[in-house]
Every structure is written in C-alpha cells, then in structure tokens.
Enzyme design. Sequence first.
Site, mmCIF file in Angstrom:
data_model
loop_
_atom_site.group_PDB
_atom_site.id
_atom_site.type_symbol
_atom_site.label_atom_id
_atom_site.label_comp_id
_atom_site.label_asym_id
_atom_site.label_seq_id
_atom_site.Cartn_x
_atom_site.Cartn_y
_atom_site.Cartn_z
ATOM 1 N N ASP A 1 23.875 -6.432 -56.574
ATOM 2 C CA ASP A 1 23.708 -5.292 -57.483
ATOM 3 C C ASP A 1 22.273 -4.775 -57.420
ATOM 4 O O ASP A 1 21.351 -5.494 -57.003
ATOM 5 C CB ASP A 1 24.102 -5.650 -58.922
ATOM 6 N N GLU B 1 22.900 -9.775 -61.527
ATOM 7 C CA GLU B 1 21.575 -10.347 -61.691
ATOM 8 C C GLU B 1 20.677 -9.423 -62.487
ATOM 9 O O GLU B 1 19.909 -9.855 -63.339
ATOM 10 C CB GLU B 1 20.934 -10.622 -60.321
#
Length: 385
Positions: free
Chosen positions: A77, A142
């Site tokens: 991400d 994350e």
Amino acid sequence: MTNAKGRSSTNDSIELLIDLVQRESVTPEDGGCQPLIASRLESLGFTIEWVNSGGVTNLWARRGTAAPLMVFAGHTDVVPTGDETQWSSPPFSAEIIDGYLCGRGAADMKGGVAAFITAVERFVTENDDHNGSIAVLLTSDEEGPAIHGTTKVIEKLNDRGEKIDYCIVGEPSSTETFGDIIRNGRRGSLGAHIDVHGTQGHVAYPHLADNPIHRAMPALSELTNIVWDEGDEHFPPTTLQISNFNAGTGATNVIPALASIELNLRYSPAITIENIKSTIEGLLKRHNLNYDIEWRDSARPFITQQGTLCDALQTAIKEHTGSSARLDTGGGTSDGRFIAPTGAQVVEFGPINKTIHQIDERVLCDDIKTLSSIYEATLVTLLAR
Ligand SMILES: [Zn+2]
C-alpha cells in the site's frame, strides 16, 4: 551514475517496480500487486497463503519447511498522492526521469519489494536446493491503522508454531547516501491521557472550590524532570513530552472542575512499560490527585543485536556500495515491531527515504538494482549450500 558491480540481469527489478507503481494501491487497496507477486513466487515452488482480515489483503508465501527461515517483509500500500497536478509526472505513471523512477510508492516501499522479489527469484533459480526456507510477507495495511496487516499474519504463524529466524523489512532506511543506515531496532511508544478532577467554583471563593490546575502543576513539573534512564549503546535516553494540557471554562472568574493532560513517552528497552506506569501513577498519588488515566501502548521497543543477519547484510552492502552501513534505531514505528517479539532477528534496509510521502517521490534506478544484488548476496550467505 552506474554502479560498477550492478549487473544487467538486475534490470528485472526496475521492470517489476514500474509494474507495481502503476498498480494504484492507496491504503488499504492492494491494486493487484500481491496477486502478481504471488503468481511469480508460486511458479518458483512457493506455497501461497492469503491471510485476509477486515478488507486488508496479506500474503504469506513460503518455500521449504526447514529452519532457518529467512523472511522478506513489506507493504504494497501507498499513501495518497496529494494534489496530482503538482507532480512532475503523473504519480502512477512510473516514468523514469534522469535515472530516477518517479511515482507514489517508488521509495516507500515498492522499490524494496521489487528488489527483494527479484533477488529471491534469481537466488532460487541458481540455488534450487538451498538450506532452510525463504518466505515473503506482504501487507496492504502498513500506512493505515495496521490492525489487519502484518500482526494478523504473525498471529497465525504463532498459532501453528512457525518460527521466523531472520527478517529483512525492505523499508527505505538509507538517509544521506544509499547503504548508509540499517535500522536494527525501534524505540517503544507509550501514551497516556490523564484527567485531574477538582471542584468548580468562583475565583473569589477558592475555599469552596478545588482547582485541578493548581493541583496538576507541581505533579506535571516533577513528571517532566524525571530522568528515566541513560539510554544505552543502541538507544538514546527515554523521553517524556506533554503534548496537550487543557483546562478552563473560558470564563475568567470560574475555577474549572477538570484539567486534561496528554503525554507520550518514547522509550528504550532499558526500561519496562510496567516501570513507567508505576512511576507515573505513584507520582500522581503522592500529589494527592483525584485522577483517571488511560494508557495507549502503541509500540514496544525492539533491538536486533549485531549477529548473523546484521553481519551478512553489512558485508553485502560493503561489497556492492563500498559503504559501511551503520546500525541505527531512530525514526518512527514500522511493522518490524510486530515481527521482533517472535524472537526473530529483524532489520530494515532499503533505498533513500528523502522523498517518501512527498510530491515527486522517487528512487534512483541504480540504487534499486544494487539493492536487489545486496538482498541476493545476503541470501547466498545465509542459505546457499
Ligand atoms: Zn513504508
């Protein structure tokens, strides 16, 4: 700028990096990054496992069943682009400008991911019968709350007794020059919200009221003067900062009933969380405060001592960049905090972090090629027969 030891075969890293950047994956989206990587690893004999939780995709891919288990970990991400019109090239176009690959996630941390996936591919192709096992752990949570990401995979591994020996997180750890810093630990972060209660009243009749500001001040003054520890060779001393102090009704003639304090400690393993809590609560009690306290344990500290993993990585960095990488515990928190408590040796090593989360985020293509060679050389040291 061409690295003398960079090999043309590592151009596979740049091709993969371009492909990954072009897959838009703002947290918690994965944009198809993990399925692409899973299919590449599956064809090399990795067992693919999806650990999905709360709309977040997590990949656990492992090749082999023996110990030691070496893991490459990271996230697919990325943070939002901000105003796209301010970018020199569209943030998901992955254009190469003056030797730099530009785009959101290029440095944080698709560059690291591309470098370790291609390193694993080359290593496995040349060392089909390697010692131990190799695994790849990827999350798409994350940059967000990190509740459904790496921690879920680790829970699953713990449940079935699967133990990680070595882990490299491909986060951008390099700071001034590529290869200058390996992160081998992080400080812990502990927050607290304290409400000090009093009795509201008129400022002209203080004997009928109980002022929580007056009660809190000497306690807070003492709190901010505590020397928690001296730090150690790896960590700076523990620090406490009060970030918010709110009290008052707005009226100038009213003693308020409540004072609220927000504080945060960044602490080293030289002190325990229990020790911090009992020191603070003991102080509040000693000052006879009528208080409530709410703790936020957001990250435990960890340290990976100089040893097999650091040695292997430092040797590879020296060989490919000439740089003597320094072990460092600075910076904020990362997913290493979830992996280290398993007892694994965990370090973070990756490209230069200067442009992460910024407009025009970019990495030098040559650095990514060299990074992939460094990861491959580390695998050779740890797992080649
Ligand atoms: Zn990152």
